[in-house]
Design an enzyme around this catalytic site. Structure first.
Site, PDB file in Angstrom:
ATOM      1  CG  ASP A   1      38.301  19.489  22.068  1.00 28.75           C
ATOM      2  OD1 ASP A   1      38.429  19.614  20.830  1.00 28.75           O
ATOM      3  OD2 ASP A   1      37.864  18.456  22.610  1.00 28.75           O
TER       4      ASP A   1
ATOM      5  CE1 TYR B   1      37.248  12.416  14.421  1.00 29.20           C
ATOM      6  CE2 TYR B   1      39.510  11.715  14.778  1.00 29.20           C
ATOM      7  CZ  TYR B   1      38.258  12.012  15.272  1.00 29.20           C
ATOM      8  OH  TYR B   1      38.017  11.918  16.620  1.00 29.20           O
ATOM      9  CE  LYS B   2      35.275  15.968  15.603  1.00 29.26           C
ATOM     10  NZ  LYS B   2      34.354  14.822  15.513  1.00 29.26           N
TER      11      LYS B   2
ATOM     12  CG  PHE C   1      33.431  14.883  22.674  1.00 30.66           C
ATOM     13  CD1 PHE C   1      32.367  14.773  21.802  1.00 30.66           C
ATOM     14  CD2 PHE C   1      34.350  13.849  22.727  1.00 30.66           C
ATOM     15  CE1 PHE C   1      32.225  13.661  20.991  1.00 30.66           C
ATOM     16  CE2 PHE C   1      34.219  12.726  21.925  1.00 30.66           C
ATOM     17  CZ  PHE C   1      33.151  12.627  21.048  1.00 30.66           C
TER      18      PHE C   1
ATOM     19  NE  ARG D   1      26.871  16.083  16.004  1.00 34.96           N
ATOM     20  CZ  ARG D   1      28.167  15.888  16.251  1.00 34.96           C
ATOM     21  NH1 ARG D   1      28.832  16.750  16.999  1.00 34.96           N
ATOM     22  NH2 ARG D   1      28.806  14.857  15.746  1.00 34.96           N
TER      23      ARG D   1
END
Length: 405
Positions: free
Chosen positions: A207, A232-233, A130, A381
């Site tokens: 991560d 927050y995912k 990322f 995605r």
């Protein structure tokens, strides 16, 4: 060849047999959204969270005011960290804490790790990680005079233990990889990679942004050194919710905090001259804990505990397997390519499909209430959050992509 009617029927059958189907009602509905397939970017809010936020503002913040810090708030980061560690991360108490953002925690952990290997000169990471991870490590390397060594990763896969073994060496101070690759959804063999790096004398920072809450982690079993993740995912903490960090107990006494704030000091309210770090995981804290941003995390951690992490993972694998079947049947004949692993055990909870013009397609899907997301160079995605996404919703999303081809 399976047609759309058969796929829809299969989705309905899977939903009817889904032991976690009832949990979808725990989430707030989104007006005008027919299929929300972006839980891997921002999870939906729980109904309980809406109630708890109102209660907190009225009674705790409004009622207790400054007294809340002494009564509970200062202890929340470590308490929630321990709950998360137990439920989803495979971490014993005293090793996880909630603080800051993912970016800030990545920086803290990376700086502490390279400081713990002062005679080494290289940091390993992959070019498909990322952007935040790459950018933070570029900065750390520049600040510390270190060299970045890039590990090759398969486009539709990710970093393998073999690729890491080829790149690691006596100058490796730190390796930074994602447990689940943000684009392809590839699930790394964290235990094998950790062992490979540590055998060479290096440290590993994982991560877990795209796995925490959807894919079980076993940080202690992996013998992980450090880990970080957002909330927050799949942890449904809401936009801008704070991140969490893991520091193995064996590293805590020598953890060199690069951002020395008063709440990470040994005696914050002593207001003494000179920084002395706190014992244990609290030394990772710098500034005031983001209390409001933590509240939703508690609700989702409790929901995952109730459902069971194994059941959550089983649903995740089933959802992505169904999505791949639907993509193969409906979209592959039109040139759409699966850019994720085919083995469900090597996937997180999202898949990526590549096709020409998919950036514009994504924008048109959003207008119809179909919400996936787009990732360069040409991928859509499909993020399938196990406790809030149905099989029929997944079918609706794939069929909507077909309608735009």
């Amino acid at each position: 060849m399976i047609d759309a009617a058969a796929l829809l029927l299969r989705a309905k059958e899977l939903d009817a047999a889904d032991p976690l189907a009832g949990y979808r009602d725990r989430f707030l509905p989104a007006e005008g959204v027919r299929a929300y397939l972006d839980g891997n970017s921002l999870g939906r809010p729980l109904r309980a969270t809406a109630e708890h936020l109102q209660e907190f503002v009225a009674r705790q913040w409004g009622g207790r005011l400054i007294r809340g810090w002494d009564e509970e708030w200062l202890e929340l980061p470590a308490r929630i960290g321990d709950e998360l560690g137990e439920v989803a991360l495979g971490a014993a108490p005293g090793q996880c804490i909630v603080a800051d953002s993912t970016t800030v925690l990545l920086y803290k952990l990376a700086r502490a790790a390279v400081a713990a290997r002062p005679d080494r000169t290289e940091i390993l990471l992959d070019a498909d990680n990322f952007p935040t991870d790459r950018y933070v490590l570029e900065g750390v390397a520049r600040e510390c005079g270190l060299t970045l060594r890039w590990v090759s990763a398969d486009y539709a896969g990710g970093v393998s233990a073999g690729a890491v073994a080829d790149a690691v060496g006596p100058q490796t101070a730190l390796a930074v990889f994602s447990h689940v690759a943000y684009r392809s959804g590839y699930l790394a063999d964290a235990a094998a990679i950790t062992e490979t790096v540590q055998r060479a004398g290096g440290l590993v920072l994982w991560d877990l942004c795209h796995s925490a809450g959807a894919v079980p982690a076993e940080l202690d079993t992996w013998n992980a050194d450090y880990a970080v993740g957002c909330s927050y995912k799949y942890l449904n903490g809401g936009p801008g919710a704070p991140a969490w960090a893991y520091v193995a107990a064996r590293h805590q006494p020598d953890f060199s905090q690069p951002i020395q704030g008063w709440l990470g000091s040994q005696d914050p309210f002593g207001m003494a001259q000179g920084y002395v770090p706190a014992d244990g995981i609290r030394r990772l804290v710098s500034g005031t804990p983001p209390i409001l941003g933590m509240l939703a995390m508690q609700d989702m951690i409790a929901l995952i505990r109730e459902a069971g992490m194994e059941a959550v993972r089983a649903k995740s694998e089933a959802l992505t397997a169904y999505a791949v079947t639907a993509v193969d049947a409906l979209l592959a004949p039109h040139g759409v390519v699966l850019a994720s692993p085919r083995d469900p055990e090597r996937r997180g909870s999202h898949i990526t499909i590549d096709g020409p013009g998919f950036k514009a397609v994504t924008a048109r899907l959003w207008e119809q209430g179909i919400i996936p997301d787009y990732r360069n160079p040409d991928g859509i995605r499909l993020g399938l959050s196990p406790l809030s996404t149905s099989f029929e919703e997944t079918f609706t999303g794939v069929e909507a992509v077909l309608s735009e081809l």
